[in-house]
Design a protein around this motif. Structure first.
Motif, short mmCIF file in Angstrom:
data_model
loop_
_atom_site.label_atom_id
_atom_site.label_comp_id
_atom_site.label_asym_id
_atom_site.label_seq_id
_atom_site.Cartn_x
_atom_site.Cartn_y
_atom_site.Cartn_z
N LEU A 171 0.84 -1.20 0.00
CA LEU A 171 0.00 0.00 0.00
C LEU A 171 0.87 1.25 0.00
N SER A 172 1.97 1.21 0.74
CA SER A 172 2.88 2.35 0.78
C SER A 172 3.50 2.59 -0.59
N LYS A 198 0.91 4.18 -2.76
CA LYS A 198 0.71 5.59 -2.42
C LYS A 198 1.81 6.45 -3.05
N LEU A 214 -0.62 -6.46 -5.76
CA LEU A 214 -1.64 -6.46 -4.71
C LEU A 214 -2.73 -7.48 -5.00
N PHE A 234 -7.57 4.99 -4.47
CA PHE A 234 -6.57 4.58 -3.49
C PHE A 234 -7.12 4.72 -2.07
N LYS A 269 -7.43 1.76 0.52
CA LYS A 269 -6.72 1.84 1.79
C LYS A 269 -7.63 1.49 2.96
N CYS A 329 -8.32 -2.22 2.99
CA CYS A 329 -7.13 -2.99 3.39
C CYS A 329 -6.90 -2.88 4.90
#
Length: 732
Positions: free
Chosen positions: A654-655, A658, A676, A713, A717, A720
């Protein structure tokens, strides 16, 4: 001139030429021998002149040292005079040895006397110098005795030199004469050789011209046949490749149809379709194999393998069919036969499967026997005899010589009754010959047939010693030690999944992280199959498989693994060089069947039914553990490891996503979204997260809207975070 007489004329000419050649060679050799002898004599005379000159020089040198010592009263001049006198004596001795004959004996006697006198006189001068002083020594020198002795010695040396010069002149004349004669005879010999070569060339040229005319006529008559054969071979290869792809689809959909609810009649029809499809696929494979062999594309790939494991696999493969026909199938192997051999296990398996298949097919009652024995062994090499016998219909004695021919079966009715192309035994024979072995057959009509195959092998290294390269991550020994898989996957969770699956099937495997490591592993070691992820760093799966086909020239089966589920993805994989395609999340049953089909060594297995995880308190959560439970088969440690990996890996990805969104790096957004999809699929998040990830994975530069991507996103997020919290709750 009649052709028969030409032979006698040629024979007479040959004998005459050989006699003349011997005479010429004899005379030429004789003159060359004289020339060599004259050269040796000339060298000896030159050596004599050199020795005389040395003697004269050393005598003068000694006189000079004695006079210098007396006049200067410097004793340094005296040093080495005795050594000089010894050298003079040695030179004189050498002269006596090399020129002593009747004509020079008197001169040599005088020379020896005078040299001794001269040496004695020099020593007396030195003694006088030491005992009586300089003036007494000078008086001895001035009395002219030493001078007279020196002049006498020089006179004799000149006479000897004159005598040797006449000998040199005589030897030189002899050399010139012998050289001229040798040159003359050599010229004659060269002329004769040229004449003979010319005649032989003219005769051979005429014969070659006649042969070329015959060859041209023969080539012209065979050109059309060769063209037709080439067209036929190309047609068979193209046709086989074109049919194989849709046939795989037919069999795949037939298998899917069999598991659907059907009435008895429909099941019968589906079974007939499947049986006919398999038969057609076998025919196509036979045609492909024979085309590869005849075009030189069939290669022998040697590796260490377990012979008993191969025989066990053959027995397992044909046991159900034998039991269906109420046949007794037995496999025996003598104790002295080594188990671990080094050779092409794939071609051995193909030979045994083909022979056993024929034996079962053509036997209606009785038994089929496979017996293995060692017939020869020396050092590290062995020869193994495989005997496949049956009690079937047998072969007529007059047909035994042609059963290995292409498209040939013992009787025309055999094809109609039993099917097949008649290529099986042809392929078997050529595969055996490629391995430097041979095959024979013994049979009588109605009494069965016995095929004997003899193949050479070397002793292989123990497969269990390769633990650094292949591992099962369990304490159990591999169930199939001759099966080796190469897995290319960069996603850690997918690696853990494949480790679990392959270990549970007790298969040997090696995991690498990208396409470059795939090529390095294939270059170093032998593998039976590659499981290839498509999207990997450094080198992706498409580039890797093209390098495997074009650079390594390997035909190893490659199964593509990808989270792409778009229409045409499978066709693209096949077009790039893959053999098959499986989408993520990986279904255990589908993967095992693919490995089983392309390896040909794994027995069928019963897979458990899907385990459905009930909802907690009637509430539907994001995480669906059905897939993970199905894979783990109750292995709580594996489930815990996968959940822990998910909790650690998801925030990292996820980072990365981003960062890509903030930088508006569209290729990085697509790649991270693809990864992912694999990560979230293991715990059943496809239904909730794929609708967000797939648009990000397909994002294009000409259709990029930063606000929309940022909103996607943020939604992703939140979901997740909830999934991670649920995973933590499950672990607690």
């Amino acid at each position: 001139m009649q052709p028969k007489r030409i032979k006698y004329y040629l024979l007479g000419l040959f004998i005459t030429g050989m006699i003349l050649f011997v005479v010429l060679q004899f005379n030429s050799s004789n003159n060359i021998h004289k020339l060599i002898k004259g050269n040796e004599q000339l060298l000896q005379e030159l050596n004599v002149k050199n020795e005389l000159q040395k003697l004269q020089t050393n005598m003068a040198k000694t006189d000079s040292k004695v006079r210098g010592a007396v006049i200067s009263q410097d004793t340094l001049h005296i040093t080495g005079i005795e050594a000089e006198i010894a050298i003079i004596k040695a030179d004189l001795k050498e002269i006596n040895k090399i020129i002593k004959n009747d004509s020079t004996e008197k001169l040599l006697t005088q020379l020896n006397y005078l040299v001794d006198e001269k040496n004695t006189f020099n020593l007396m001068v030195l003694d006088t110098f030491y005992s009586q002083g300089k003036w007494a020594a000078e008086r001895m020198i001035n009395n002219q005795k030493g001078k007279r002795l020196g002049e006498a010695i020089n006179s004799i040396l000149r006479q000897l030199d004159t005598t040797r010069q006449s000998e040199v002149n005589r030897t030189t004349h002899l050399i010139d004469s012998s050289g001229q004669k040798a040159q003359s005879w050599g010229t004659i010999l060269v002329f004769f050789a040229c004449l003979t070569s010319l005649l032989a060339f003219l005769y051979i040229t005429s014969r070659i011209h006649r042969q070329e005319q015959l060859i041209d006529a023969l080539d012209e008559s065979q050109q059309q046949e060769k063209k037709l054969a080439a067209v036929k071979e190309q047609f068979l290869a193209n046709m086989s490749h074109e049919i194989r792809t849709p046939m795989n689809a037919v069999l795949g959909f037939t298998h899917l149809l069999k598991v659907q609810p059907l009435n008895d009649k429909s099941k019968e029809y589906v079974g007939a379709i499947e049986s006919a499809g398999h038969s057609l696929l076998e025919i196509i494979n036979d045609i492909l194999d024979i085309s590869k062999i005849e075009s030189g594309m069939m290669r022998i790939e040697a590796t260490s393998f377990s012979l008993r494991s191969v025989l066990h696999g053959v027995n397992t493969m044909f046991k159900p069919k034998a039991e269906e026909k109420q046949l007794q199938l037995s496999v025996t192997i003598e104790e002295e036969v080594p188990d671990i051999l080094y050779g092409d296990v794939m071609r051995l398996t193909q030979v045994l499967v083909n022979l056993t298949s024929n034996a079962v097919k053509f036997t209606s009652e009785g038994e089929v026997r496979i017996h293995v024995a060692k017939i020869w062994a020396e050092d590290n090499a062995v020869r193994i005899l495989f005997t496949v016998s049956d009690t079937g219909i047998g072969i007529d004695a007059d047909k035994l010589g042609s059963i290995f021919d292409r498209f040939n079966q013992a009787e025309a009715s055999t094809t109609r009754k039993y099917g097949g192309t008649g290529l099986g035994l042809t392929i078997v024979k050529q595969l055996i010959e490629l391995q430097n072995g041979f095959i024979s057959v013994e049979s009588k009509a109605g009494e069965g047939a016995t095929f004997k195959v003899e193949l050479p092998y070397t002793l292989g290294e123990s497969l269990l010693e390769e633990g650094n390269s292949y591992f099962t991550e369990s304490d159990q020994l591999p169930l199939h030690p001759d099966v080796r898989l190469l897995v290319a996957e960069d996603n850690k969770m997918n690696q853990n999944l494949l480790r679990h699956l392959l270990s549970s099937w007790q298969l040997q495997y090696k995991i690498v992280n990208n396409g470059k490591e795939v090529l390095q592993a294939l270059d170093r070691q032998h593998f039976d199959l590659v499981l290839m992820d498509i999207q990997m760093p450094e080198m992706d799966g498409y580039s890797a498989v093209q390098a495997i086909r074009n650079e390594l020239h390997s035909t190893i089966p490659v199964i593509a693994m990808t989270a792409h589920a778009m229409t045409g993805e499978r066709e693209k994989c096949l077009q790039m060089g893959m053999n098959e395609y499986i989408s993520k999340p990986i279904i255990e049953e589908d993967l095992y069947k693919m490995i089983q089909v392309y390896i040909g060594k794994l027995p069928p297995r019963e897979l458990p039914s899907v385990y459905h995880l009930p909802h907690e308190n009637g509430t539907l959560h994001l995480i669906n553990m059905n897939y993970l439970h199905d894979l783990s088969k109750g292995n709580a440690h594996f489930e815990k490891t996968m959940l822990e990996q998910f909790i650690a890996q998801l925030p990292e990805e996820l980072s990365l996503l981003k960062q890509a969104v903030v930088a508006e790096d569209i290729p990085a957004i697509r790649a991270t979204a693809h990864n992912l999809k694999t990560t979230v699929s293991f715990i059943g998040l496809q239904q909730h997260l794929y609708p967000i990830l797939e648009p990000l994975e397909k994002l294009q530069e000409n259709n990029y809207h930063s606000n929309v991507v940022a909103g996607q996103f943020n939604t992703l997020k939140q979901l997740c975070i909830q999934a991670v919290q649920e995973a933590i709750h499950i672990l607690l």
